[in-house]
Enzyme design. Structure first.
Site, PDB file in Angstrom:
ATOM      1  N   GLU A 279      16.697  18.402 -11.475  1.00  0.00           N
ATOM      2  CA  GLU A 279      16.744  17.253 -10.572  1.00  0.00           C
ATOM      3  C   GLU A 279      15.774  16.152 -11.013  1.00  0.00           C
ATOM      4  OE1 GLU A 279      17.977  19.867  -6.619  1.00  0.00           O
ATOM      5  OE2 GLU A 279      15.916  19.149  -6.831  1.00  0.00           O
ATOM      6  N   PRO A 280      16.050  15.530 -12.165  1.00  0.00           N
ATOM      7  CA  PRO A 280      15.171  14.457 -12.633  1.00  0.00           C
ATOM      8  C   PRO A 280      15.351  13.200 -11.808  1.00  0.00           C
ATOM      9  CG  PRO A 280      17.108  14.562 -14.003  1.00  0.00           C
ATOM     10  CD  PRO A 280      17.207  15.727 -13.041  1.00  0.00           C
ATOM     11  N   ARG A 282      12.313  10.231 -11.688  1.00  0.00           N
ATOM     12  CA  ARG A 282      11.461   9.336 -12.480  1.00  0.00           C
ATOM     13  C   ARG A 282      11.805   9.407 -13.973  1.00  0.00           C
ATOM     14  NH1 ARG A 282       6.392   8.269 -10.583  1.00  0.00           N
ATOM     15  NH2 ARG A 282       6.562  10.144  -9.299  1.00  0.00           N
ATOM     16  N   TYR A 328      -0.638   5.345  -4.421  1.00  0.00           N
ATOM     17  CA  TYR A 328      -0.934   6.465  -5.315  1.00  0.00           C
ATOM     18  C   TYR A 328      -1.985   6.139  -6.372  1.00  0.00           C
ATOM     19  CZ  TYR A 328       3.682   7.949  -3.562  1.00  0.00           C
ATOM     20  OH  TYR A 328       4.754   8.291  -2.775  1.00  0.00           O
ATOM     21  N   CYS A 354      -1.468  -9.907   3.190  1.00  0.00           N
ATOM     22  CA  CYS A 354      -2.762  -9.981   3.875  1.00  0.00           C
ATOM     23  C   CYS A 354      -3.369  -8.589   4.039  1.00  0.00           C
ATOM     24  CB  CYS A 354      -2.582 -10.661   5.231  1.00  0.00           C
ATOM     25  SG  CYS A 354      -4.143 -11.140   6.000  1.00  0.00           S
ATOM     26  N   GLU A 355      -3.663  -7.948   2.929  1.00  0.00           N
ATOM     27  CA  GLU A 355      -4.287  -6.624   2.873  1.00  0.00           C
ATOM     28  C   GLU A 355      -5.152  -6.555   1.622  1.00  0.00           C
ATOM     29  OE1 GLU A 355      -3.940  -3.918   4.841  1.00  0.00           O
ATOM     30  OE2 GLU A 355      -2.175  -4.377   6.083  1.00  0.00           O
ATOM     31  N   TYR A 383      10.759   4.643  -7.762  1.00  0.00           N
ATOM     32  CA  TYR A 383       9.827   4.486  -6.642  1.00  0.00           C
ATOM     33  C   TYR A 383       9.270   3.063  -6.584  1.00  0.00           C
ATOM     34  CZ  TYR A 383      10.349   9.483  -6.915  1.00  0.00           C
ATOM     35  OH  TYR A 383      10.901  10.742  -6.974  1.00  0.00           O
TER      36      TYR A 383
END
Length: 432
Positions: A279-280, A282, A328, A354-355, A383
């Site tokens: 189940e690749p 990435r 991450y 604004c973070e 992702y």
């Protein structure tokens, strides 16, 4: 650069100029290479073929959560790829892309009764059961539907691995799967039901794994469990090996080769007479995509009391477009589309959200850029867009698929009117 290379000094996606794309579609925008998607799938498929019958009748099922764009899925479907899904929505996407239900695996720790019923209705290949309570609910749903689905029991092998704690899924404290002893007992219990058919075991220990040792440990455990179940007179004909093999996000970074990964799996499972599932996610998609962004401005901050100043490279892409660095601490190379001459410069690369967390990199050394220049985040095909949002009421980033000299917008950027029209004002707030 995986089919993202300079032509006459301008970075291209295959034969398409990223400058031309930016002028037509705007920025930020995700750009995917068909050639790279196809090449990555074929590398894995060729590795499977090279190992003969040791892995049985193999299913390569792309992890849809990595990139759920229907055109990306359709590109892989044409090569014979299946789908690993974790929601009804992902099953629907896979079906729309032309992936037959017989090549769709349904995983996930929180499948609702409605989602289970839908999976039974369309006839997915197998459902990976992740808890005793899920098995109980599935039996009820299957009886109601007069169905008898193939299932695999997902095992938590207490082997956690991955590029970050938040993407490690096989450790003892992780929410995924069932401990070994409980999984063996649950398999036997499932075999006594007339409404499900246990056919195998499943395991997925994490994502962005660069060392084969933890994967091998998990596969060895699955082999041992298979032999134990067979000694009890139970059928085990499939082993779902999950995904998780990492990719090089940074130039020169080493990861295990797909050929070595498949060869290791074949060595562990040789003689077991099971059909393997890979189940690749990435592995197929990450380096098939870039996020194209434009420099808004460069903000210089004078040295403070400790003598340090900052140089902020402010882009029109933000954490809502590519959240991996904020979530991450992930690394993505940022390269100019048209490099300028001059000494390399150190930037804090940030977006307009604004973070403080809207930061892609600190003290990143790269060629000099100026306001209006285009830059590309490499390795952004997995992702990336799939995790994007409209935080700060920023329109969802569009997606473009390139094939040779052709390109198509495969998810358009919504207008502000599109965004606002999706919401309704409560009746008591509307003036008569």
């Amino acid at each position: 650069m995986n089919h993202f290379e300079p032509i006459d000094g301008i970075l291209h996606a295959e034969e398409v100029s990223l400058i031309d794309l930016a002028e037509t579609v705007g920025t930020p925008v995700y750009v995917y290479s068909t050639a790279t998607l196809e090449r990555h799938y074929r590398v894995l498929a060729e590795a499977v073929a090279a190992n003969g019958k040791a892995l049985g009748d193999v299913l390569i099922a792309f992890a849809v959560k990595a990139n759920s764009n229907v055109s990306v899925l359709a590109t892989l479907a044409r090569l014979g790829c299946g789908a690993d899904t974790v929601s009804e929505g992902e099953i629907r996407r896979a079906l729309k892309a032309g992936i037959p239900a017989s090549r769709i695996v349904f995983s996930g720790v929180g499948k609702t009764d409605g989602e289970l019923a839908y999976a039974l209705d369309v006839g997915v290949r197998q459902i990976n059961v992740e808890s005793p309570s899920e098995l109980d609910r599935l039996i009820v749903v299957a009886e109601r539907s007069a169905a008898c689905p193939d299932i695999a029991i997902r095992v938590n092998p207490k082997v956690g691995a991955g590029g970050h704690a938040k993407i490690t899924t096989g450790g003892e404290g992780d929410k995924f799967g069932i401990p070994v002893d409980e999984a063996l007992a649950l398999y036997a219990r499932a075999a006594s039901s007339h409404h499900v058919r246990p056919v195998g075991l499943a395991c997925h220990i994490g994502s962005q794994i660069t060392d084969l040792a933890p994967l091998e440990a998990a596969f060895v455990l699955l082999r041992q469990m298979t032999m134990t179940l067979r000694e009890q007179g139970l059928e085990v004909s499939r082993l779902d090996l999950g995904g998780g093999l990492g990719v090089p996000y940074q130039g020169g970074a080493m990861t295990a080769a797909p050929a070595d990964y498949v060869a290791m799996a074949a060595r562990v499972l040789d003689g077991l007479d099971v059909d393997a599932v890979f189940e690749p996610g990435r592995l197929l998609a990450a380096n098939a995509g870039i996020l194209l962004s434009r420099v808004i401005q460069i903000t210089e901050r004078a040295a403070d009391a400790d003598g340090s100043g900052r140089r902020f490279l402010v882009l029109d892409a933000a954490m809502n477009d590519l959240i991996r660095p904020a979530m991450y601490d992930a690394f993505h190379e940022v390269v100019p589309v048209t490099p300028r001459s001059g000494e390399a410069v150190s930037y804090d690369i940030v977006g307009p959200v604004c973070e403080t967390g809207d930061t892609f990199a600190r003290d990143r050394t790269m060629p000099p850029v100026q306001p209006g220049d285009l830059v590309a985040f490499t390795g952004a095909g997995a992702y990336g867009a799939v995790m994007s949002s409209e935080y700060n009421t920023r329109p969802l980033v569009p997606e473009v698929l390139v094939r040779n000299a052709d390109w198509a917008v495969v998810r358009p950027r919504p207008s502000y009117e599109d965004i606002l029209d999706r919401e309704a004002t409560a009746g008591w707030l509307v003036k008569a």
